[in-house]
Design a protein around this motif. Structure first.
Motif, PDB file in Angstrom:
ATOM      1  N   ASN A 296       1.741  -3.579  -6.624  1.00 39.56           N
ATOM      2  CA  ASN A 296       1.926  -2.240  -7.199  1.00 39.56           C
ATOM      3  C   ASN A 296       0.626  -1.826  -7.876  1.00 39.56           C
ATOM      4  OD1 ASN A 296       4.883  -1.615  -6.866  1.00 39.56           O
ATOM      5  ND2 ASN A 296       5.004  -3.653  -7.801  1.00 39.56           N
ATOM      6  N   PRO A 297      -0.414  -1.593  -7.097  1.00 36.26           N
ATOM      7  CA  PRO A 297      -1.720  -1.339  -7.722  1.00 36.26           C
ATOM      8  C   PRO A 297      -1.715  -0.005  -8.466  1.00 36.26           C
ATOM      9  CG  PRO A 297      -1.810  -0.937  -5.379  1.00 36.26           C
ATOM     10  CD  PRO A 297      -0.448  -1.478  -5.651  1.00 36.26           C
ATOM     11  N   PRO A 298      -2.532   0.095  -9.504  1.00 37.85           N
ATOM     12  CA  PRO A 298      -2.687   1.385 -10.162  1.00 37.85           C
ATOM     13  C   PRO A 298      -3.595   2.280  -9.315  1.00 37.85           C
ATOM     14  CG  PRO A 298      -4.163  -0.211 -11.135  1.00 37.85           C
ATOM     15  CD  PRO A 298      -3.402  -0.943 -10.065  1.00 37.85           C
ATOM     16  N   GLY A 299      -3.612   3.533  -9.599  1.00 35.68           N
ATOM     17  CA  GLY A 299      -4.535   4.427  -8.908  1.00 35.68           C
ATOM     18  C   GLY A 299      -5.895   4.391  -9.579  1.00 35.68           C
ATOM     19  N   TRP A 300      -6.779   5.243  -9.169  1.00 31.70           N
ATOM     20  CA  TRP A 300      -8.111   5.324  -9.762  1.00 31.70           C
ATOM     21  C   TRP A 300      -8.445   6.804  -9.934  1.00 31.70           C
ATOM     22  CZ3 TRP A 300     -11.195   2.740 -12.620  1.00 31.70           C
ATOM     23  CH2 TRP A 300     -12.548   3.085 -12.729  1.00 31.70           C
ATOM     24  N   ALA A 301      -8.243   7.261 -11.189  1.00 28.61           N
ATOM     25  CA  ALA A 301      -8.501   8.663 -11.549  1.00 28.61           C
ATOM     26  C   ALA A 301      -7.636   9.601 -10.705  1.00 28.61           C
ATOM     27  CB  ALA A 301      -9.980   8.969 -11.399  1.00 28.61           C
TER      28      ALA A 301
ATOM     29  N   ALA B 245       7.083   1.736  -5.500  1.00 28.55           N
ATOM     30  CA  ALA B 245       6.954   3.120  -5.027  1.00 28.55           C
ATOM     31  C   ALA B 245       7.700   3.340  -3.714  1.00 28.55           C
ATOM     32  CB  ALA B 245       5.473   3.455  -4.846  1.00 28.55           C
ATOM     33  N   GLY B 246       8.292   2.262  -3.178  1.00 29.13           N
ATOM     34  CA  GLY B 246       9.033   2.401  -1.917  1.00 29.13           C
ATOM     35  C   GLY B 246       8.156   2.286  -0.689  1.00 29.13           C
ATOM     36  N   LEU B 247       6.904   1.820  -0.857  1.00 26.95           N
ATOM     37  CA  LEU B 247       6.012   1.640   0.293  1.00 26.95           C
ATOM     38  C   LEU B 247       6.195   0.234   0.866  1.00 26.95           C
ATOM     39  CD1 LEU B 247       2.749   3.209  -1.216  1.00 26.95           C
ATOM     40  CD2 LEU B 247       4.408   4.301   0.320  1.00 26.95           C
ATOM     41  N   LEU B 248       6.195   0.141   2.191  1.00 26.49           N
ATOM     42  CA  LEU B 248       6.308  -1.173   2.818  1.00 26.49           C
ATOM     43  C   LEU B 248       4.943  -1.841   2.748  1.00 26.49           C
ATOM     44  CD1 LEU B 248       7.948  -3.282   4.355  1.00 26.49           C
ATOM     45  CD2 LEU B 248       7.266  -2.149   6.480  1.00 26.49           C
ATOM     46  N   THR B 249       4.836  -2.841   1.879  1.00 25.34           N
ATOM     47  CA  THR B 249       3.518  -3.415   1.607  1.00 25.34           C
ATOM     48  C   THR B 249       3.360  -4.786   2.241  1.00 25.34           C
ATOM     49  OG1 THR B 249       4.269  -4.471  -0.413  1.00 25.34           O
ATOM     50  CG2 THR B 249       3.378  -2.247  -0.613  1.00 25.34           C
ATOM     51  N   HIS B 250       2.112  -5.088   2.479  1.00 17.68           N
ATOM     52  CA  HIS B 250       1.757  -6.433   2.924  1.00 17.68           C
ATOM     53  C   HIS B 250       1.622  -7.328   1.695  1.00 17.68           C
ATOM     54  CE1 HIS B 250       0.090  -9.561   5.335  1.00 17.68           C
ATOM     55  NE2 HIS B 250      -0.841  -9.722   4.415  1.00 17.68           N
TER      56      HIS B 250
ATOM     57  N   ASN C   7      -7.679   9.046  -6.416  1.00 13.70           N
ATOM     58  CA  ASN C   7      -7.035   7.996  -5.631  1.00 13.70           C
ATOM     59  C   ASN C   7      -5.717   7.637  -6.294  1.00 13.70           C
ATOM     60  OD1 ASN C   7      -9.339   7.113  -3.716  1.00 13.70           O
ATOM     61  ND2 ASN C   7     -10.273   7.130  -5.745  1.00 13.70           N
ATOM     62  N   ASN C   8      -4.633   8.091  -5.733  1.00 13.54           N
ATOM     63  CA  ASN C   8      -3.333   7.684  -6.255  1.00 13.54           C
ATOM     64  C   ASN C   8      -3.072   6.227  -5.881  1.00 13.54           C
ATOM     65  OD1 ASN C   8      -2.879  10.050  -7.494  1.00 13.54           O
ATOM     66  ND2 ASN C   8      -1.186  10.722  -6.172  1.00 13.54           N
ATOM     67  N   PRO C   9      -2.056   5.584  -6.469  1.00 10.95           N
ATOM     68  CA  PRO C   9      -1.802   4.173  -6.150  1.00 10.95           C
ATOM     69  C   PRO C   9      -1.695   3.917  -4.647  1.00 10.95           C
ATOM     70  CG  PRO C   9      -0.485   4.824  -8.038  1.00 10.95           C
ATOM     71  CD  PRO C   9      -1.167   6.078  -7.554  1.00 10.95           C
ATOM     72  N   ALA C  10      -1.167   4.890  -3.906  1.00  7.52           N
ATOM     73  CA  ALA C  10      -0.989   4.679  -2.457  1.00  7.52           C
ATOM     74  C   ALA C  10      -2.314   4.335  -1.767  1.00  7.52           C
ATOM     75  CB  ALA C  10      -0.389   5.933  -1.825  1.00  7.52           C
ATOM     76  N   GLN C  11      -3.415   4.881  -2.261  1.00 13.43           N
ATOM     77  CA  GLN C  11      -4.723   4.613  -1.650  1.00 13.43           C
ATOM     78  C   GLN C  11      -5.097   3.138  -1.797  1.00 13.43           C
ATOM     79  OE1 GLN C  11      -6.961   6.272   0.038  1.00 13.43           O
ATOM     80  NE2 GLN C  11      -8.969   5.425  -0.427  1.00 13.43           N
ATOM     81  N   LEU C  12      -4.574   2.491  -2.805  1.00 15.07           N
ATOM     82  CA  LEU C  12      -4.915   1.086  -3.061  1.00 15.07           C
ATOM     83  C   LEU C  12      -3.841   0.120  -2.570  1.00 15.07           C
ATOM     84  CD1 LEU C  12      -6.602   2.784  -5.280  1.00 15.07           C
ATOM     85  CD2 LEU C  12      -6.770   0.592  -6.439  1.00 15.07           C
ATOM     86  N   THR C  13      -2.793   0.656  -1.960  1.00 17.81           N
ATOM     87  CA  THR C  13      -1.669  -0.200  -1.549  1.00 17.81           C
ATOM     88  C   THR C  13      -1.840  -0.632  -0.094  1.00 17.81           C
ATOM     89  OG1 THR C  13      -0.261   1.056  -3.036  1.00 17.81           O
ATOM     90  CG2 THR C  13       0.849  -0.295  -1.392  1.00 17.81           C
ATOM     91  N   PRO C  14      -1.820  -1.943   0.161  1.00 18.16           N
ATOM     92  CA  PRO C  14      -1.929  -2.399   1.555  1.00 18.16           C
ATOM     93  C   PRO C  14      -0.588  -2.219   2.277  1.00 18.16           C
ATOM     94  CG  PRO C  14      -1.741  -4.284   0.076  1.00 18.16           C
ATOM     95  CD  PRO C  14      -1.724  -3.056  -0.799  1.00 18.16           C
ATOM     96  N   GLU C  15      -0.490  -1.175   3.076  1.00 18.98           N
ATOM     97  CA  GLU C  15       0.785  -0.879   3.744  1.00 18.98           C
ATOM     98  C   GLU C  15       0.827  -1.476   5.144  1.00 18.98           C
ATOM     99  OE1 GLU C  15       2.693   3.103   3.373  1.00 18.98           O
ATOM    100  OE2 GLU C  15       0.769   3.556   2.466  1.00 18.98           O
ATOM    101  N   GLU C  16       2.014  -1.865   5.543  1.00 18.75           N
ATOM    102  CA  GLU C  16       2.197  -2.447   6.866  1.00 18.75           C
ATOM    103  C   GLU C  16       2.080  -1.403   7.977  1.00 18.75           C
ATOM    104  OE1 GLU C  16       3.456  -5.797   8.076  1.00 18.75           O
ATOM    105  OE2 GLU C  16       2.212  -6.240   6.338  1.00 18.75           O
TER     106      GLU C  16
END
Ligand code: DGJ
Length: 695
Positions: A49-54, A26-31, A57-66
């Motif tokens: 690249n986690p999936p979202g939840w309904a 998704a282009g997010l800088l992840t840990h 919560n889009n995937p970004a909510q579950l992504t550990p970003e730096e």
């Protein structure tokens, strides 16, 4: 090779740890990873690249970003919060470029740009290989032609391996009662630690340690970090709804705003964080070495045994009285004589004179020179107390510049200890202080300065601010650093001590200027044992100024009081003219012994054998880096009878080498001592100091 660029991002390696990050699909800088160093760069996990939840919560909510901004359906703590000139408050950063610089402390610089607005964010990652530390900070640049209002800029977000429960360790306290260790399980939600006091504060410290609840002093995984900043700061330790634990750390966003004008940049303070498998002791030793070798101005220089006359004479100082104390101190082996508060124009109590930094003509009719000359003739160096950031309303400085203090024109000015705070965000105030203190240092042979700060903020107003008043929180601290840094540059041999009514300004930011910290105004030795222990989780013993005073004299032997202070940079602060000949002789004995063990205590490895915060029988040990020698201190406060003291197991010895320990028969291997332990017999309020020697 401490830094690798791989197909999935970057791997930063220290001597024993690895840290990996990269951009996900998704282009997010992840840990990606933070833990033991792995054999091969490809061993590190790929960006998640986690999936979202309904739809909530889009995937970004579950992504550990730096370094998360504000975008998408994401509700966890962001590192960056701002307003663009058109009112848009989302910030969407995506990869722009990466640069790696090699060298002793390699650095990865990742630049990211907002997808629409001309905002550039540079994320810095510096690797301190030997100390297992990563240093992070961020620079934001406005490349557009309208201002951007920054509302939060943290230095870093640190992520823990997902899926586990963690325990947070931090220190808390109050004036006279600093550095209590707290251990608490992190649960869903956010635990916030912060300072809103304009300075670091006695109450919390910008340091954290996390473990899974099982680490102890010697073993177990510990993730830890500290912010190098001496103003308002914030730590947000968050457990998300999806069981991801992360710690955000940086400048406090409370009442903070910064106008980032076109073409300008803003840099955050740095945060260092590390990983240790050797428990809390291992984590502390890494920080200690880093502070001594990288942060402190004179990290390797042994600190002199000082005498400070504050508790003896308070404001009642004059040339002959101080010389009388200096003569006794010198005879005891003291190497540095420090004149505290009370020496400057009109200072007879705490109601007047702060700001008027020249010698009081009644107390010191010929200036400080006669006292300094006598102190030097006695073979000691001379040190002086100042409180540059403060002013009393009853002072020449305030009468001349009432507008120089922090205030709101419409509100009364709240005094604390009868003093007001000079606005060090103002360059003219900074220049004034530089001029006054520089003159003091040029005109007098001063080897040591104790820089004090005795109140916190009330009306944080800056009516004449050229722009956004709320920049004050950062500009004030930068002003303190500028004054201190300029003086340090002009007088590089002077050793400085950071004091703020004791330990109110203890942090890695101030230690770039000050070599020592006055840990607490509480010099009662029982209390001091606990305060010193908490302090030792973060700071090395050479930064820990510790005086033997008259506190506790009626119930603690002088040896106990000395032993406590010998665990740091030894000082004396009692009323020496009231000490008997035999007390002075005993003090001379302990000072001489301290000089012999000084390299071990100030430069050695620290091992906390039993905690004084949790045990009435406690012990601490210092070992030379080459494991050839050490010193162990044990203390017993009050233990109800019947009591049997458990054996003490020394640490840090070479298991194969042979050692002897003072007071115990025989020679044993390091392993023998470390696992067999030694018995120590102590009564209530008794202590012992034991040398450890390799034979
Ligand atoms: C507070 C400090 O912590 C003390 O050691 C002493 O320097 C006083 N201020 C002097 O006012």
């Amino acid at each position: 090779m401490p830094m690798f660029t791989t197909a999935t991002g970057w791997v930063l390696e220290t001597a024993r740890s690895g840290y990996a990050l990269g951009f996900n699909q998704a282009g997010l800088l992840t840990h990606r990873y933070w833990g033991p160093r792995l054999p091969h760069p490809d061993d590190y996990p790929s960006p998640p690249n986690p999936p979202g939840w309904a739809s909530f919560n889009n995937p970004a909510q579950l992504t550990p970003e730096e370094f998360p901004g504000v975008e998408d359906l994401k509700f966890t703590e962001p590192c960056l919060k701002l307003s663009f000139a058109d009112g848009v408050r989302n910030v969407v950063l995506r990869f722009d470029a990466a640069a790696v610089s090699e060298g002793e402390t390699p650095e990865l610089q990742l630049t990211m740009r907002d997808t629409v607005y001309p905002l550039l964010a540079t994320l810095h990652y510096r690797v301190h290989t030997a100390y297992d530390l990563i240093e992070r900070w961020v620079t934001l640049t406005n490349e557009g032609d309208t201002p951007i209002t920054l509302e939060r800029v943290f230095s870093a977000q640190w992520h823990l391996p997902p899926g586990d429960d963690y325990r947070l360790t931090h220190v808390t306290g109050r004036w006279l009662d600093e550095m209590h260790l707290r251990h608490e399980r992190l649960d869903l939600g956010c635990k916030v630690l912060e300072s809103r006091r304009l300075t670091t504060s006695h109450h919390h410290n910008p340091w954290f340690a996390l473990d899974r609840g099982q680490a102890n002093e010697d073993e177990g995984e510990v993730w830890f970090g500290a912010l190098a900043w001496s103003g308002n700061w914030k730590i947000a330790a968050e457990v998300t709804d999806f069981n991801s634990t992360r710690v955000s750390i940086g400048l406090n966003d409370w009442d903070f705003a910064w106008q980032l004008k076109p073409g300008e940049s803003f840099s955050t303070p740095a945060c260092v964080a590390g990983y240790s498998r050797a428990g809390f002791g291992g984590a502390s030793r890494l920080l200690h070495d880093y502070v001594r070798n990288v942060v402190l101005p004179h990290g390797q220089q042994p600190h002199k045994v000082l005498y400070n006359s504050w508790e003896a004479t308070t404001f009642d100082v004059n040339t002959s009285g101080q010389i009388a104390l200096a003569e006794v101190a010198a005879a005891m082996g003291v190497e540095l004589f420090v004149l505290d508060d009370g020496w400057f124009h009109g200072r007879n109590n705490d109601t007047a004179a702060l700001g008027d930094w020249w010698p009081d003509a009644v107390k010191f009719p010929d200036g400080l020179t006669p006292l300094i000359a006598r102190v030097n003739a006695l073979g000691m160096e001379f040190g002086l107390w100042v409180e540059p950031e403060m002013v009393n309303a009853n002072s020449d400085l305030y009468r001349a510049h009432p507008d120089w203090v922090l205030h709101y024109p419409t509100r009364p000015r709240t005094e604390a200890r009868n003093q007001l705070i000079l606005n060090l965000a103002r360059p003219d105030v900074q220049d004034h202080l530089i001029e006054k203190l520089d003159r003091l240092l040029r005109e007098n042979n001063i080897a040591f300065i104790k820089w004090d700060m005795n109140r916190n903020v009330s009306e944080a107003g800056w009516p004449a601010a050229p722009g956004e008043q709320r920049e004050l929180w950062v500009r004030y601290v930068e002003g303190v650093y500028r004054v201190w840094g300029t003086l340090r540059q002009r007088h590089p041999r002077v050793v400085w001590q950071s004091c703020s009514g004791g330990g109110g300004r203890a942090d890695l930011g101030i230690l770039r200027f000050a070599d020592q910290i006055w840990v607490s105004d509480n010099t009662e030795p029982n209390a001091r044992l606990g305060i010193q222990e908490g302090f030792s989780y973060i700071f090395p013993a050479n930064t820990m100024e510790a005086w033997v005073t008259d506190m506790g004299a009626d119930y603690l032997p002088l040896s106990f009081r000395f032993h406590v202070s010998m665990c740091g940079a030894l000082g004396v602060g009692g009323h020496l003219l009231r000490w008997s000949e035999s007390q002075r002789a005993e003090a001379a004995h302990w000072i001489a012994r301290y000089k012999a063990i000084r390299p071990l205590v100030q430069q050695g490895d620290l091992y906390r054998l039993r905690s004084p915060q949790t045990h009435a029988f406690s012990a601490v040990q210092y070992m030379a880096k080459d494991k050839s020698a050490g010193v162990l201190f044990a203390f017993r406060t009050h233990l109800p009878l019947p009591s049997q003291l458990p054996p003490l197991c020394p640490r840090g010895l070479d298991p194969e080498a042979r050692y002897e320990i003072e007071g115990v028969e025989g020679v044993r291997s390091g392993a023998g001592w470390m696992y067999g332990g030694i018995s120590v017999e102590l009564g209530d309020f008794d202590s012992t100091m034991r040398m450890v020697r390799r034979v």
